[in-house]
Enzyme design. Structure first.
Site, PDB file in Angstrom:
ATOM      1  CG  ASN A   9      -1.755   1.170   1.412  1.00 46.92           C
ATOM      2  OD1 ASN A   9      -1.836   2.013   0.503  1.00 46.92           O
ATOM      3  ND2 ASN A   9      -2.418   1.271   2.556  1.00 46.92           N
ATOM      4  CD1 TRP A  10       3.609   1.018  -2.655  1.00 48.15           C
ATOM      5  CD2 TRP A  10       3.679   2.036  -4.661  1.00 48.15           C
ATOM      6  NE1 TRP A  10       4.364   0.238  -3.500  1.00 48.15           N
ATOM      7  CE2 TRP A  10       4.424   0.842  -4.738  1.00 48.15           C
ATOM      8  CE3 TRP A  10       3.578   2.835  -5.802  1.00 48.15           C
ATOM      9  CZ2 TRP A  10       5.071   0.419  -5.905  1.00 48.15           C
ATOM     10  CZ3 TRP A  10       4.228   2.421  -6.969  1.00 48.15           C
ATOM     11  CH2 TRP A  10       4.960   1.221  -7.023  1.00 48.15           C
ATOM     12  CE  LYS A  11      -0.295   3.218   4.716  1.00 45.45           C
ATOM     13  NZ  LYS A  11      -0.344   3.355   6.171  1.00 45.45           N
ATOM     14  CG  HIS A  98      -6.034   1.556   5.070  1.00 45.80           C
ATOM     15  ND1 HIS A  98      -5.687   2.535   5.984  1.00 45.80           N
ATOM     16  CD2 HIS A  98      -4.959   0.744   4.969  1.00 45.80           C
ATOM     17  CE1 HIS A  98      -4.445   2.302   6.395  1.00 45.80           C
ATOM     18  NE2 HIS A  98      -3.978   1.225   5.792  1.00 45.80           N
ATOM     19  CD  GLU A 100      -3.290   5.299   6.754  1.00 48.07           C
ATOM     20  OE1 GLU A 100      -3.219   5.317   5.515  1.00 48.07           O
ATOM     21  OE2 GLU A 100      -2.366   4.873   7.485  1.00 48.07           O
ATOM     22  CD  GLU A 170      -3.415  -2.654   7.492  1.00 47.65           C
ATOM     23  OE1 GLU A 170      -2.251  -2.772   7.072  1.00 47.65           O
ATOM     24  OE2 GLU A 170      -4.150  -1.703   7.179  1.00 47.65           O
ATOM     25  N   GLY A 176       2.303   2.275  10.744  1.00 46.96           N
ATOM     26  CA  GLY A 176       3.268   3.370  10.599  1.00 46.96           C
ATOM     27  C   GLY A 176       3.983   3.749  11.886  1.00 46.96           C
ATOM     28  CB  SER A 216       5.045  -1.573  12.155  1.00 48.89           C
ATOM     29  OG  SER A 216       4.627  -0.234  12.344  1.00 48.89           O
ATOM     30  N   GLY A 237       2.901  -1.142   4.281  1.00 46.47           N
ATOM     31  CA  GLY A 237       2.969   0.268   3.917  1.00 46.47           C
ATOM     32  C   GLY A 237       4.415   0.690   3.742  1.00 46.47           C
ATOM     33  N   GLY A 238       4.982   1.314   4.761  1.00 47.18           N
ATOM     34  CA  GLY A 238       6.332   1.886   4.723  1.00 47.18           C
ATOM     35  C   GLY A 238       7.395   1.005   4.074  1.00 47.18           C
TER      36      GLY A 238
HETATM   37  P1  PGA Z   1       2.745   0.318   7.640  1.00 44.70           P
HETATM   38  O1  PGA Z   1       1.298   0.503   6.965  1.00 44.70           O
HETATM   39  O2  PGA Z   1       3.318  -0.953   7.088  1.00 44.70           O
HETATM   40  O3  PGA Z   1       3.523   1.526   7.221  1.00 44.70           O
HETATM   41  O4  PGA Z   1       2.531   0.236   9.106  1.00 44.70           O
HETATM   42  C1  PGA Z   1       0.426  -0.581   6.789  1.00 44.70           C
HETATM   43  C2  PGA Z   1      -0.894  -0.139   6.250  1.00 44.70           C
HETATM   44  O5  PGA Z   1      -1.371   0.946   6.592  1.00 44.70           O
HETATM   45  O6  PGA Z   1      -1.517  -0.850   5.445  1.00 44.70           O
END
Ligand code: PGA
Length: 253
Positions: A9-11, A98, A100, A170, A176, A216, A237-238
């Site tokens: 997920n490149w957000k 998600h 977010e 999640e 993050g 994470s 993500g990251g």
């Molecule tokens: P993260 O994000 O790996 O940076 O914690 C995961 C996500 O939001 O899907």
């Protein structure tokens, strides 16, 4: 060993130029790594760079995903992009609900449910995100929150025997933060998700419903999650924003 799903997920983290560069790097690294059929890989770039990234990764082992989309196929929905339009462009996975989006874009369980139904209608694989906030966990409500999210998202959903559905667990506080959940606790929660899936999907075949962990995940900790029987992969993500780190992570998964 069962197939592992690694979904990036490149957000909204990269501009178009950076996304294209990452896609190119990924293509190079993936061709060197030669992953087998036991690894299913997908990336979800932002919509502006989506088609350019898809073009670069075409004929590679990497599938395309979206970070969100609208459930109606077409119509007066200003500012939206439909799952149907994405499917036409070769999008196979749809990250839906998600945390977010739930927190910043008012996404409700009801909306997630409609999106899941549409994704399956178009034979896309929904990646349904569920997870508790830090407060909910502190108040001891984690399991109830997760059960409710799973049941609401999958209410009256029918999965055809050849379709796959992924639930991404999640914990919101782990996203993050650099602080992943303890794998034993992730396993416990995944079992609860599995039970909720059995309840809500009733008579339906469950083998093609997968559970992945997100929050994470990196190349150092991924195996502690993917080694768990009930966890079939990760939403990343990251650690997916650097091609070498992401490839390393896939190797370890
Ligand atoms: P993260 O994000 O790996 O940076 O914690 C995961 C996500 O939001 O899907």
């Amino acid at each position: 060993m069962s197939k592992k799903f690694l979904i990036a997920n490149w957000k909204m983290k990269l501009n178009a130029e950076e996304s294209i560069q990452l896609a190119k790097d990924l293509k190079t690294e993936i061709s060197k790594a030669k992953f087998g059929a036991d690894k299913e890989i997908a990336v979800a770039p932002d919509f502006l760079s989506w088609q350019a990234v898809a073009k670069i990764l075409k004929s590679s082992k990497v599938n395309m995903a979206c970070q969100n989309a609208w459930y109606e196929d077409k119509g007066s929905f200003t500012g939206e992009i439909s799952l149907a339009m994405l499917k036409d462009l070769g999008c196979q996975y749809a990250i839906l609900g998600h945390s977010e989006r739930r927190a910043f874009s008012g996404e409700t369980d009801e909306l997630v449910n409609k999106k899941v139904a549409t994704a399956l209608k178009h034979d896309m694989t929904p990646v349904v995100c569920v997870g508790e906030t830090f407060e909910q966990r502190k108040e001891g409500r984690k399991d109830v929150v997760i059960m409710r999210q799973v049941q609401e998202a999958l209410r009256e959903i029918d999965i055809k025997p050849e379709q796959t559905l992924i639930v991404a667990y999640e914990p919101v506080w782990a996203i993050g933060s650099g602080q992943a959940m303890n794998p034993a606790e992730a396993e416990h929660t995944a079992m609860i998700i599995k039970q909720s899936l059995i309840d809500v999907l009733e008579h339906q075949d469950l083998p093609l419903v997968k559970i992945v962990y997100g929050g994470s995940v990196d190349s150092k900790n991924v195996a502690s999650f993917t080694n768990i029987d009930v966890i079939d992969g990760a939403l990343i993500g990251g650690a997916s924003l650097d091609a070498k780190e992401f490839i390393n992570l896939i190797k370890k998964a």
